[in-house]
Design a protein around this motif. Structure first.
Motif, PDB file in Angstrom:
ATOM      1  N   ARG A  78      -5.443   4.503  -1.673  1.00 54.30           N
ATOM      2  CA  ARG A  78      -5.450   5.534  -2.717  1.00 54.30           C
ATOM      3  C   ARG A  78      -6.204   6.730  -2.171  1.00 54.30           C
ATOM      4  NH1 ARG A  78      -7.734   3.079  -7.503  1.00 54.30           N
ATOM      5  NH2 ARG A  78      -5.706   2.085  -7.638  1.00 54.30           N
ATOM      6  N   GLU A  79      -5.481   7.867  -2.092  1.00 53.83           N
ATOM      7  CA  GLU A  79      -6.053   9.098  -1.531  1.00 53.83           C
ATOM      8  C   GLU A  79      -6.632   8.858  -0.135  1.00 53.83           C
ATOM      9  OE1 GLU A  79      -7.225  11.130  -5.837  1.00 53.83           O
ATOM     10  OE2 GLU A  79      -8.799  10.671  -4.402  1.00 53.83           O
ATOM     11  N   GLY A  80      -5.906   8.082   0.657  1.00 56.98           N
ATOM     12  CA  GLY A  80      -6.278   7.886   2.046  1.00 56.98           C
ATOM     13  C   GLY A  80      -7.334   6.822   2.294  1.00 56.98           C
ATOM     14  N   ASN A  81      -7.794   6.118   1.236  1.00 54.73           N
ATOM     15  CA  ASN A  81      -8.822   5.095   1.401  1.00 54.73           C
ATOM     16  C   ASN A  81      -8.277   3.738   0.989  1.00 54.73           C
ATOM     17  OD1 ASN A  81     -10.910   6.921   2.211  1.00 54.73           O
ATOM     18  ND2 ASN A  81     -11.036   7.596   0.084  1.00 54.73           N
ATOM     19  N   VAL A  82      -8.711   2.694   1.693  1.00 56.16           N
ATOM     20  CA  VAL A  82      -8.309   1.329   1.349  1.00 56.16           C
ATOM     21  C   VAL A  82      -9.111   0.907   0.111  1.00 56.16           C
ATOM     22  CG1 VAL A  82      -8.208  -1.061   2.100  1.00 56.16           C
ATOM     23  CG2 VAL A  82      -7.752   0.766   3.735  1.00 56.16           C
ATOM     24  N   VAL A  83      -8.408   0.662  -1.005  1.00 52.96           N
ATOM     25  CA  VAL A  83      -9.085   0.242  -2.238  1.00 52.96           C
ATOM     26  C   VAL A  83      -8.955  -1.257  -2.462  1.00 52.96           C
ATOM     27  CG1 VAL A  83      -8.841   2.486  -3.306  1.00 52.96           C
ATOM     28  CG2 VAL A  83      -7.031   0.810  -3.589  1.00 52.96           C
ATOM     29  N   SER A  84      -8.001  -1.873  -1.796  1.00 49.05           N
ATOM     30  CA  SER A  84      -7.862  -3.322  -1.871  1.00 49.05           C
ATOM     31  C   SER A  84      -6.871  -3.764  -0.813  1.00 49.05           C
ATOM     32  CB  SER A  84      -7.401  -3.766  -3.271  1.00 49.05           C
ATOM     33  OG  SER A  84      -6.146  -3.188  -3.580  1.00 49.05           O
ATOM     34  N   MET A  85      -6.769  -5.092  -0.654  1.00 47.06           N
ATOM     35  CA  MET A  85      -5.790  -5.660   0.273  1.00 47.06           C
ATOM     36  C   MET A  85      -5.030  -6.736  -0.465  1.00 47.06           C
ATOM     37  SD  MET A  85      -8.190  -5.960   3.689  1.00 47.06           S
ATOM     38  CE  MET A  85      -9.651  -6.438   2.762  1.00 47.06           C
ATOM     39  N   ILE A  86      -3.755  -6.833  -0.192  1.00 48.91           N
ATOM     40  CA  ILE A  86      -2.942  -7.841  -0.855  1.00 48.91           C
ATOM     41  C   ILE A  86      -2.357  -8.765   0.205  1.00 48.91           C
ATOM     42  CG2 ILE A  86      -0.874  -6.384  -0.944  1.00 48.91           C
ATOM     43  CD1 ILE A  86      -0.432  -7.766  -3.779  1.00 48.91           C
ATOM     44  N   ALA A  87      -2.545 -10.048   0.006  1.00 45.61           N
ATOM     45  CA  ALA A  87      -2.094 -11.057   0.967  1.00 45.61           C
ATOM     46  C   ALA A  87      -0.978 -11.883   0.342  1.00 45.61           C
ATOM     47  CB  ALA A  87      -3.260 -11.960   1.372  1.00 45.61           C
ATOM     48  N   THR A  88       0.099 -12.051   1.082  1.00 48.47           N
ATOM     49  CA  THR A  88       1.251 -12.822   0.616  1.00 48.47           C
ATOM     50  C   THR A  88       1.531 -13.940   1.613  1.00 48.47           C
ATOM     51  OG1 THR A  88       2.176 -10.818  -0.351  1.00 48.47           O
ATOM     52  CG2 THR A  88       3.645 -12.691  -0.107  1.00 48.47           C
ATOM     53  N   GLY A  89       1.525 -15.158   1.133  1.00 50.35           N
ATOM     54  CA  GLY A  89       1.799 -16.300   1.999  1.00 50.35           C
ATOM     55  C   GLY A  89       3.176 -16.875   1.734  1.00 50.35           C
ATOM     56  N   LEU A 132       4.880  -2.804  -3.330  1.00 55.05           N
ATOM     57  CA  LEU A 132       3.738  -2.663  -2.432  1.00 55.05           C
ATOM     58  C   LEU A 132       3.869  -1.418  -1.576  1.00 55.05           C
ATOM     59  CD1 LEU A 132       2.862  -6.192  -1.017  1.00 55.05           C
ATOM     60  CD2 LEU A 132       1.610  -4.838  -2.692  1.00 55.05           C
ATOM     61  N   ASN A 133       5.093  -1.183  -1.093  1.00 59.38           N
ATOM     62  CA  ASN A 133       5.323  -0.006  -0.262  1.00 59.38           C
ATOM     63  C   ASN A 133       5.049   1.267  -1.044  1.00 59.38           C
ATOM     64  OD1 ASN A 133       6.515   1.259   2.262  1.00 59.38           O
ATOM     65  ND2 ASN A 133       7.898   2.069   0.710  1.00 59.38           N
ATOM     66  N   PHE A 134       5.446   1.270  -2.315  1.00 58.52           N
ATOM     67  CA  PHE A 134       5.179   2.439  -3.159  1.00 58.52           C
ATOM     68  C   PHE A 134       3.680   2.645  -3.325  1.00 58.52           C
ATOM     69  CE2 PHE A 134       4.386   4.559  -7.171  1.00 58.52           C
ATOM     70  CZ  PHE A 134       5.271   5.627  -7.121  1.00 58.52           C
ATOM     71  N   LEU A 135       2.958   1.540  -3.606  1.00 57.18           N
ATOM     72  CA  LEU A 135       1.514   1.654  -3.802  1.00 57.18           C
ATOM     73  C   LEU A 135       0.816   2.139  -2.538  1.00 57.18           C
ATOM     74  CD1 LEU A 135       0.835  -1.637  -5.797  1.00 57.18           C
ATOM     75  CD2 LEU A 135       0.808   0.689  -6.701  1.00 57.18           C
ATOM     76  N   ALA A 136       1.339   1.729  -1.377  1.00 56.88           N
ATOM     77  CA  ALA A 136       0.683   2.071  -0.117  1.00 56.88           C
ATOM     78  C   ALA A 136       1.017   3.475   0.349  1.00 56.88           C
ATOM     79  CB  ALA A 136       1.081   1.067   0.968  1.00 56.88           C
ATOM     80  N   ASN A 137       2.212   3.990   0.004  1.00 54.64           N
ATOM     81  CA  ASN A 137       2.688   5.230   0.617  1.00 54.64           C
ATOM     82  C   ASN A 137       2.935   6.384  -0.354  1.00 54.64           C
ATOM     83  OD1 ASN A 137       2.917   4.203   3.361  1.00 54.64           O
ATOM     84  ND2 ASN A 137       4.576   2.948   2.563  1.00 54.64           N
ATOM     85  N   LYS A 138       2.968   6.105  -1.643  1.00 52.77           N
ATOM     86  CA  LYS A 138       3.327   7.153  -2.583  1.00 52.77           C
ATOM     87  C   LYS A 138       2.169   7.486  -3.515  1.00 52.77           C
ATOM     88  CE  LYS A 138       7.532   7.295  -1.038  1.00 52.77           C
ATOM     89  NZ  LYS A 138       8.024   8.465  -0.266  1.00 52.77           N
ATOM     90  N   ASP A 139       2.154   8.736  -3.936  1.00 51.50           N
ATOM     91  CA  ASP A 139       1.193   9.167  -4.940  1.00 51.50           C
ATOM     92  C   ASP A 139       1.665   8.630  -6.293  1.00 51.50           C
ATOM     93  OD1 ASP A 139      -0.810  10.815  -6.308  1.00 51.50           O
ATOM     94  OD2 ASP A 139       0.921  11.996  -6.949  1.00 51.50           O
ATOM     95  N   ARG A 145       1.612  15.155  -1.607  1.00 50.10           N
ATOM     96  CA  ARG A 145       0.549  15.640  -2.487  1.00 50.10           C
ATOM     97  C   ARG A 145      -0.762  15.424  -1.759  1.00 50.10           C
ATOM     98  NH1 ARG A 145      -1.638  13.175  -8.217  1.00 50.10           N
ATOM     99  NH2 ARG A 145      -3.009  14.921  -8.770  1.00 50.10           N
ATOM    100  N   TYR A 146      -1.501  16.513  -1.545  1.00 49.18           N
ATOM    101  CA  TYR A 146      -2.751  16.432  -0.794  1.00 49.18           C
ATOM    102  C   TYR A 146      -3.947  16.185  -1.693  1.00 49.18           C
ATOM    103  CZ  TYR A 146      -2.338  17.075   4.243  1.00 49.18           C
ATOM    104  OH  TYR A 146      -2.141  16.870   5.587  1.00 49.18           O
ATOM    105  N   GLY A 147      -3.705  16.104  -2.988  1.00 49.97           N
ATOM    106  CA  GLY A 147      -4.811  15.874  -3.915  1.00 49.97           C
ATOM    107  C   GLY A 147      -4.870  16.954  -4.965  1.00 49.97           C
ATOM    108  N   GLY A 148      -5.279  16.562  -6.190  1.00 48.73           N
ATOM    109  CA  GLY A 148      -5.391  17.546  -7.258  1.00 48.73           C
ATOM    110  C   GLY A 148      -4.070  18.228  -7.513  1.00 48.73           C
ATOM    111  N   GLU A 149      -4.103  19.556  -7.532  1.00 46.53           N
ATOM    112  CA  GLU A 149      -2.898  20.350  -7.792  1.00 46.53           C
ATOM    113  C   GLU A 149      -2.343  20.965  -6.517  1.00 46.53           C
ATOM    114  OE1 GLU A 149      -6.465  23.118  -8.495  1.00 46.53           O
ATOM    115  OE2 GLU A 149      -5.976  20.989  -8.607  1.00 46.53           O
ATOM    116  N   GLU A 150      -2.687  20.411  -5.371  1.00 47.84           N
ATOM    117  CA  GLU A 150      -2.304  20.982  -4.082  1.00 47.84           C
ATOM    118  C   GLU A 150      -1.217  20.125  -3.423  1.00 47.84           C
ATOM    119  OE1 GLU A 150      -4.885  23.244  -0.765  1.00 47.84           O
ATOM    120  OE2 GLU A 150      -5.321  21.114  -0.920  1.00 47.84           O
TER     121      GLU A 150
END
Length: 585
Positions: A104-115, A276-283, A354-359
């Motif tokens: 989220r905004e370039g920072n790892v906020v969690s990790m998801i593991a799938t077995g 997952l791909n959306f969460l990782a790559n999209k705003d 989207r670089y953040g905020g309204e930019e």
């Protein structure tokens, strides 16, 4: 668990899934994992991942998992592990564990593991090396879909496996059996497939001749080839996502008997991975690329094309006022609307993020004229749009800055973004709702006079044009002041240079931050004063004149200055007339 209610759909999957915090503790576990451990969620929430009961007796597995999680968190890259955990009954399974970061905004906020439980596939490789009777038993009892394509006689593999040999092998192979799962996945009846020839089944799977050749080559060379397909189930009329794993059957390294294909329905996995791909790559607000994904796509574009590129930054004007007046919920509506406009207007040769905020940030592979056309279309579309919220609507504008660059590389792109941002700042400072293309002579170091640090003549006149056009929209008067310095000293005299620099220092002390100073020529300086009237302009002119007279006396009157000023309130007056008035005696 409440914060992960949006992941409840994962309870429908048979995969073992858990979410980890940046500290690598368990935040969420799906039903399949809890049933595998025979535990309630409360028993493992907050537990470090490597302390989960299923690998508590394997220090090696614990270390592998610990280092894998650390790698994912630090590198923001997914990691894959092969594990052999033990369930609550003491049964060992083969687990293909895939750990992916959620950013989220370039920072790892969690990790998801799938077995993925690949026990059957691992066992299948062993079983299928044995006699045909054992193969048939496995085939009959498997939960996956299968079909077999065997040769009447084993074929000796040549040193070079070319398209001609592949074609001969394929034509000779016979479709011997197809499991009911395959018919179920495709929405077919058994009579829809005739045993003997594989051609009809390949058509149902929509496998072209070129794809078939590629699959058979990989299978013959490596033993296994995997193909994924999105198809329409002919009965349910729903989309289904299948994985076809073609496995070669060999007597030895050089003798091919045929192959079987494992057909897996990966629809749920596909939907999950897409999420997952959306969460990782999209705003999440706009659906545009987030900063990390944009940087990657931009890098791919820069390395794949040789063409002029345009980097652009766009920013919603006075967006804070929208949030303050209408609230953040309406602010989000505005951001989504502007994002939709940008995404719709930017052509296929461009990437948007989207670089953040309204930019927002844009990279386009095109020339300057095309880029300005795109940015102007965005600006005009936003300006004319009615953004509806509840029972009302509002209007906003957007400003843009762009830089055209020829080189294709990360360093060039990063520099281009910086220059585009400078142009955006210029657009904001000179009235907003405009697009400005960066020009070093107008916005960069070349726009600054080296001796005095004020704007050069060309940069000042450029800013005067923007200044004039912006104030004219609102009929706000402005003043222009000219200071002509006089001396008989040589133009290379250090004394003259000192006098000029001290004059400019005086001007900075007397003027506001919003006023603009330029060096019109060697001994002439011009000033723009915003939001003034005749009285204020005259007062400023007299103060400047007095200050320069005082300075002149300190230089034994070897240098002096003349000050003229003019108030612009008649918009019919041309700029040439203004300069003629203030510059000529």
């Amino acid at each position: 668990m409440n914060s992960f209610e949006h992941l409840n759909f994962l309870d429908e999957l048979n995969n073992l899934i858990f979410v980890l915090s940046p500290e690598m503790t368990v935040q969420y576990a799906n039903r399949a994992l809890l049933e595998f451990l025979d535990l309630e969620a409360e028993a493992i929430l907050g537990m470090p991942a490597w302390e989960l009961p299923m690998w508590k007796d394997s220090p090696e597995a614990q270390n592998d998992l610990m280092f894998a999680c650390g790698h994912v968190f630090s590198s923001e890259e997914a990691k894959r592990l092969e594990m052999t955990p033990v369930n609550s009954l003491g049964e060992i399974i083969e687990l293909d564990l895939y750990i992916k970061p959620v950013l989220r905004e370039g920072n790892v906020v969690s990790m998801i593991a799938t077995g993925y439980n690949i026990t059957e596939l691992v066992e299948a490789k062993t079983v299928l090396t044995k006699r045909e009777r054992q193969i048939a038993a496995f085939f009959k009892n498997s939960t996956e879909g299968y079909f077999f394509q065997m040769l009447p006689e084993a074929a000796l593999l040549p040193q070079i496996i070319d398209a001609e040999f592949i074609g001969q092998v394929y034509e000779a192979q016979r479709l011997e059996s197809v499991s009911s799962r395959v018919f179920e996945y495709l929405g077919l009846d058994e009579e829809d497939v005739v045993l003997g020839s594989s051609e009809m089944l390949m058509q149902y799977f929509e496998i072209s001749e070129d794809e078939r050749t590629a699959v058979w080559r990989e299978m013959l060379e490596k033993g296994v080839s995997i193909l994924k397909r999105e198809l329409l189930n002919r009965k349910s009329r729903k989309r289904v996502y299948l994985e076809l794993k073609f496995v070669g059957v060999f007597i030895d390294a050089c003798t091919f008997e045929g192959n079987f294909c494992i057909v897996s329905n990966i629809t749920q996995q596909y939907v999950y991975e897409r999420e997952l791909n959306f969460l990782a790559n999209k705003d999440p607000l706009t659906g545009l690329n987030n900063r990390r994904c944009f940087d990657q796509l931009a890098n791919d574009m820069l390395t794949s094309r040789k063409t002029p590129f345009v980097a652009a930054m766009m920013d919603i004007d006075k967006f804070k006022n929208v949030n303050d007046a209408y609230g953040h919920e309406v602010g989000d509506i505005v951001i989504r609307k502007v994002a939709d406009v940008i995404n719709a207007v930017v052509p296929e040769c461009g990437v948007v993020g989207r670089y953040g905020g309204e930019e927002f940030v844009i990279l386009m592979a095109c020339d300057a004229k095309q880029a300005v056309g795109v940015l102007e279309e965005i600006r005009k579309t936003v300006e004319n749009a009615q953004i509806h919220y509840g029972s009302g609507y509002l209007k906003v504008t957007i400003s843009g800055g762009a830089h055209i660059f020829e080189e294709a590389g990360n360093s060039d792109f990063n520099h281009a973004i910086i220059l585009a941002d400078r142009a955006l700042y210029e657009a904001k400072e000179t009235g907003r709702n405009r697009v400005i293309v960066y020009n070093d002579a107008l916005h960069g170091l070349q726009a600054i006079d080296k001796l005095t640090g004020v704007y050069t003549q060309s940069a000042f006149q450029y800013k005067h044009n923007l200044f004039h056009d912006n104030l004219r929209k609102f009929e706000i008067a402005y003043g222009i002041v000219a200071i002509n310095l006089n001396t008989l000293l040589d133009d290379k005299s250090e004394l003259r240079s000192q006098f000029i620099k001290q004059c400019v220092a005086i001007l900075h002390d007397l003027l506001r931050d919003t006023d603009i100073i330029g060096r019109y020529d060697t001994m002439t300086f011009t000033i723009l004063l915003s939001n003034v009237n005749d009285e204020i302009v005259e007062k400023v002119g007299r103060r400047i004149s007095s200050a320069i007279d005082n300075l002149s006396s300190k230089f034994d009157n070897l240098l002096d200055g003349r000050v003229k000023y003019y108030t612009v309130s008649n918009w019919m007056v041309q700029q040439e007339e203004i300069y003629d008035h203030i510059l000529n005696p």
